[in-house]
Design a protein around this motif. Structure first.
Motif, PDB file in Angstrom:
ATOM      1  N   CYS A   1      -9.203  -1.209   3.578  1.00 58.64           N
ATOM      2  CA  CYS A   1      -8.034  -0.387   3.889  1.00 58.64           C
ATOM      3  C   CYS A   1      -8.377   0.929   4.576  1.00 58.64           C
ATOM      4  N   SER A   2      -9.463   1.556   4.154  1.00 53.38           N
ATOM      5  CA  SER A   2      -9.697   2.935   4.576  1.00 53.38           C
ATOM      6  C   SER A   2     -11.055   3.206   5.196  1.00 53.38           C
ATOM      7  N   PHE A   3     -12.013   2.301   5.031  1.00 55.38           N
ATOM      8  CA  PHE A   3     -13.367   2.574   5.495  1.00 55.38           C
ATOM      9  C   PHE A   3     -13.791   1.758   6.708  1.00 55.38           C
ATOM     10  N   ILE A   4     -13.303   0.531   6.794  1.00 59.83           N
ATOM     11  CA  ILE A   4     -13.849  -0.406   7.773  1.00 59.83           C
ATOM     12  C   ILE A   4     -13.656   0.058   9.213  1.00 59.83           C
TER      13      ILE A   4
ATOM     14  N   SER B   1      -1.206  -9.123   3.033  1.00 60.83           N
ATOM     15  CA  SER B   1      -0.055  -9.584   2.261  1.00 60.83           C
ATOM     16  C   SER B   1       0.677  -8.446   1.564  1.00 60.83           C
ATOM     17  N   VAL B   2       0.059  -7.264   1.512  1.00 59.60           N
ATOM     18  CA  VAL B   2       0.669  -6.135   0.826  1.00 59.60           C
ATOM     19  C   VAL B   2       1.237  -5.116   1.803  1.00 59.60           C
TER      20      VAL B   2
ATOM     21  N   HIS C   1       9.633   5.498   2.446  1.00 60.42           N
ATOM     22  CA  HIS C   1       8.589   6.267   1.759  1.00 60.42           C
ATOM     23  C   HIS C   1       7.318   5.430   1.605  1.00 60.42           C
ATOM     24  N   CYS C   2       7.456   4.107   1.493  1.00 62.01           N
ATOM     25  CA  CYS C   2       6.279   3.243   1.415  1.00 62.01           C
ATOM     26  C   CYS C   2       5.545   3.209   2.755  1.00 62.01           C
ATOM     27  N   GLN C   3       6.309   3.154   3.840  1.00 59.12           N
ATOM     28  CA  GLN C   3       5.700   3.182   5.162  1.00 59.12           C
ATOM     29  C   GLN C   3       4.864   4.432   5.349  1.00 59.12           C
ATOM     30  N   MET C   4       5.403   5.572   4.910  1.00 59.42           N
ATOM     31  CA  MET C   4       4.695   6.836   5.061  1.00 59.42           C
ATOM     32  C   MET C   4       3.452   6.889   4.170  1.00 59.42           C
ATOM     33  N   LEU C   5       3.579   6.446   2.939  1.00 61.91           N
ATOM     34  CA  LEU C   5       2.439   6.482   2.025  1.00 61.91           C
ATOM     35  C   LEU C   5       1.323   5.547   2.469  1.00 61.91           C
ATOM     36  N   HIS C   6       1.683   4.435   3.087  1.00 63.17           N
ATOM     37  CA  HIS C   6       0.667   3.493   3.539  1.00 63.17           C
ATOM     38  C   HIS C   6      -0.182   4.064   4.671  1.00 63.17           C
ATOM     39  N   HIS C   7       0.328   5.060   5.367  1.00 63.77           N
ATOM     40  CA  HIS C   7      -0.469   5.727   6.405  1.00 63.77           C
ATOM     41  C   HIS C   7      -1.721   6.348   5.783  1.00 63.77           C
TER      42      HIS C   7
ATOM     43  N   LEU D   1       5.624  -4.043  -8.022  1.00 65.38           N
ATOM     44  CA  LEU D   1       4.850  -3.017  -7.335  1.00 65.38           C
ATOM     45  C   LEU D   1       5.229  -1.618  -7.805  1.00 65.38           C
ATOM     46  N   ALA D   2       4.280  -0.702  -7.659  1.00 69.56           N
ATOM     47  CA  ALA D   2       4.514   0.698  -7.974  1.00 69.56           C
ATOM     48  C   ALA D   2       5.422   1.324  -6.921  1.00 69.56           C
ATOM     49  N   PHE D   3       5.708   2.600  -7.073  1.00 75.18           N
ATOM     50  CA  PHE D   3       6.622   3.302  -6.167  1.00 75.18           C
ATOM     51  C   PHE D   3       6.132   3.262  -4.720  1.00 75.18           C
ATOM     52  N   ASP D   4       4.808   3.162  -4.527  1.00 74.48           N
ATOM     53  CA  ASP D   4       4.261   3.182  -3.170  1.00 74.48           C
ATOM     54  C   ASP D   4       4.222   1.808  -2.510  1.00 74.48           C
ATOM     55  N   CYS D   5       4.708   0.767  -3.191  1.00 73.79           N
ATOM     56  CA  CYS D   5       4.691  -0.607  -2.657  1.00 73.79           C
ATOM     57  C   CYS D   5       3.275  -1.064  -2.324  1.00 73.79           C
TER      58      CYS D   5
END
Length: 433
Positions: free
Chosen positions: A226-229, A272-273, A282-288, A360-364
């Motif tokens: 998600c964050s390193f590759i 898939s997530v 808000h999920c779209q923004m948090l996924h950034h 799912l949690a609040f952040d989806c």
């Protein structure tokens, strides 16, 4: 007054996310994911970060104690299995003859999914809190009737089980117990976590280090994808590196932790997530921030790269399966490693909804308390499913819950399954003759 409080909480969240981002920068963007010392690793920075985390918990509160909300699992779930005879009369000497009641110690290595970040979240600030007591593989808060985590299942067979997380906590809190998971952790952190786990178990006076049977769940790799590759010079090398780290971790546990059963659990496919359509704004923004290699425009997030990362994650799953099959981890008396694939085909479609957000949690992104309950049962079911024929999804615990029987009381390992197959073939051959 209320406005000032909201601003304070908002600042706490922003600062927390900033600190988390700095932690990502500490361990990423370098070949082999080594952890060279920087100012962020200093004692003063570590002390400040811990103080901030404790302050955040005091401000936001113990969210894991909530007993109302759509994120909660249904209550009053009766334990469906006959528990008679599911603890051996004497302590087993073979890892291939373990019944559920024989497990005295439970532990886990992982990242925010194992830390149960935001499991009871109903707003963005709640995502800061790690509801470790509700974690699918290591949370023992409450009981099976309202939280079907793996420890709460095992407690039905052995009420004296130790090691499970009890409430909301950070890794260094007593309530975290033998949950070594850390938010932002990557594959490279596994060997260090294993060493810290052995230290904690050795120091725990409740545990007979040599005689107690221990169950360890390892689930890590989501942050790598998600964050390193997207910061790696050679992203295709990640599966090879993941294998090296996993093998190193298993070797350390094999050589330093007597009587241990290890479950290797792959992380759910990021695709898939985070690629779910029509998710809340808000999920779209948090996924950034949570999955910046896939969402946003900072790292050239395009379809081609996303498909590449998806293939690489699939290779990581294959690596985990193959490592569990390695000869050096087979035919051992006191150690076994088993691949438990339930998250591989993870879907949020249920009988009631095409996409059940209550899992799912609040952040989806992370799992809700209900999701952790489903995941706990999915892992339990995998433990009693034959290698090569294990379920690769989750369903409601009321819909499918495998019970051990007098004929099949043991957790499956690669070796006792092979023994079972040989016995079956021998019987079939004798019958035919």
């Amino acid at each position: 007054m209320m406005l000032k409080m909201k601003l304070t909480v908002f600042r706490v969240l922003i600062f927390y996310l900033l600190c988390s981002s700095l932690c990502y920068l500490c361990v990423d963007g370098r070949e082999e994911y080594e952890h060279p010392i920087s100012f962020l690793d200093g004692d003063s920075m570590r002390s400040m970060y811990r103080s901030f985390r404790d302050f955040a918990m005091r401000i936001i509160g113990q969210t894991g104690r909530r007993t109302r909300g759509a994120f909660l699992q249904e209550t009053d779930t009766k334990f469906p299995c006959n528990k008679s005879g599911m603890r051996s009369p004497t302590i087993p000497t073979s890892v291939h003859r373990l019944r559920p009641g024989d497990i005295d110690v439970i532990a886990a290595l992982g990242d925010s999914l194992t830390a149960a970040s935001g499991a009871s979240s109903v707003r963005v600030t709640d995502l800061v809190i790690e509801n470790r007591g509700l974690s699918w593989s290591i949370g023992g808060q409450w009981s099976f009737k309202n939280s079907s985590t793996l420890p709460n299942i095992l407690k039905e067979y052995n009420p004296n089980l130790v090691g499970y997380s009890k409430h909301d906590a950070w890794t260094y809190h007593l309530d975290s117990q033998l949950n070594l998971a850390e938010i932002g952790a990557s594959s490279a952190d596994m060997p260090y976590m294993a060493k810290m786990l052995v230290q904690r178990i050795k120091m725990d006076k409740r545990i007979n280090f040599k005689k107690s049977w221990k169950m360890v769940t390892i689930a890590i790799g989501g942050n790598d994808i998600c964050s390193f590759i997207c910061q790696m010079d050679e992203p295709e090398s990640l599966p090879r590196k993941h294998k090296q780290r996993l093998v190193k971790t298993l070797r350390y546990l094999r050589d330093n932790l007597p009587r241990t059963f290890v479950s290797i659990v792959p992380t759910p496919f990021v695709k898939s997530v985070v690629m779910v359509e029509n998710k809340p704004f808000h999920c779209q923004m948090l996924h950034h921030g949570e999955c910046s290699c896939w969402i946003g425009h900072l790292y050239n997030q395009n379809k081609e790269n996303q498909e590449l990362y998806h293939r690489i994650q699939a290779e990581m799953h294959e690596v985990e399966f193959n490592v569990a099959q390695m000869k050096e981890f087979r035919n051992l008396k006191e150690f076994a490693a088993v691949f438990q694939p339930w998250p591989v085909g993870l879907s949020f479609e249920t009988d009631e909804k095409p996409f059940d957000s209550s899992l799912l949690a609040f952040d989806c992104f992370h799992m809700s308390q209900k999701g952790h309950g489903w995941a706990g049962v999915a892992l339990w079911n995998n433990l009693y499913e034959k290698p090569g024929n294990k379920t690769k999804n989750w369903v409601s615990p009321k819909k499918r819950f495998i019970c051990p029987t007098q004929q099949h009381p043991y957790f499956y390992t690669n070796d006792n399954y092979l023994e079972e197959q040989n016995q079956h073939n021998s019987v079939s051959g004798n019958s035919a003759s």
